[in-house]
Scaffold this active site. Sequence first.
Site, PDB file in Angstrom:
ATOM      1  N   LYS A 102     -97.065  45.882  16.296  1.00 35.83           N
ATOM      2  CA  LYS A 102     -97.260  44.298  17.062  1.00 35.83           C
ATOM      3  C   LYS A 102     -96.055  43.667  17.112  1.00 35.83           C
ATOM      4  CE  LYS A 102    -101.117  44.583  13.820  1.00 35.83           C
ATOM      5  NZ  LYS A 102    -100.698  45.395  12.588  1.00 35.83           N
ATOM      6  N   TYR A 155     -94.389  42.730   9.000  1.00 31.07           N
ATOM      7  CA  TYR A 155     -94.700  43.260   7.647  1.00 31.07           C
ATOM      8  C   TYR A 155     -93.188  43.544   7.076  1.00 31.07           C
ATOM      9  CZ  TYR A 155     -99.592  43.820   9.368  1.00 31.07           C
ATOM     10  OH  TYR A 155    -100.490  43.810   9.618  1.00 31.07           O
TER      11      TYR A 155
END
Length: 307
Positions: A83, A54
Amino acid sequence: MENSILQETTTLANGVEMPVFGLGVWKSSNAEAAKSVQTAIKNGYRLIDTAKQYGNQPGVGYGIQQALKDNHLNRKDLFITTKVFNGDQGYEKTLAAFEEQLKQLRLTYLDLLLIHWPVDGKYVDTWHALEKLYHEGKVRAIGISNFNEEKIQDLLAAGTVMPQVNQMEFNPLIQQTSLFQYMNGIGMAMEAWGPLGGGEALSNPAVEKIAQAHGKSVAQVILRFDYQMGAITIPKSAHEERIIANSEIADFALTEAEVKAIKALNQEKHSIWYPAFAWHKGSETTGVKDTVSSWDDVDEYLNKAVQ
């Protein structure tokens, strides 16, 4: 009145308590993510979900620390997830990348670390790295994202720790029925990304009718459905009124008939899925590009001091 959804937790397979409702920050700049995180925590949220992909971990890290200070909270009051980026997968690369992610998030440990996607030929080695971090106490729980049953079974066969969570696309239009049943059978929690299902779900007449019956918004009805189905839910919003409204789903319940009506919307159609990625297909010119989102404010939030 205390918001019971934000206070509610589920017990993962390893005994860790994870909030059932939180904030996602996909497609948010660092400034947007920092503001959303601060707003959510101020309003009772405790689960925050981000990812290296992101490109906003520095903003999330700043938002966490500012919110802890502003709301007189301790780190242990929050549940923070990130993640492993696909480009970082493999045993040694995952371990090295983890330390950099902790630094960006301004944290000394994570509550949950997920493998973002099952990268061909690497996801088992990546899982062994997560097991190492878990056994060292650097991560309280480990899991996966976008793994189907076959790939879950690969990890179960090769690993020593069962993934506690699988974060999958889940909403009225894609209910992952078979996978959800399999995961329930082995005690693995489902976490929903894309929990609102986009415009098609939000404008569905059947859901609009249910919303009118309860005096709720369509988004609240969908999030209530996700919750009643047993999915940990992390809707994204950058607006305080929507962040608050998203969590106000404890004061009503969908009837069996309403659940059945929403279940009938299931298309099992992914918005994106594994074969579409360029790194899976072995081509840099086709498929979905797998890159870290680039925001102009990354450096600012890497160095921004908490006020």
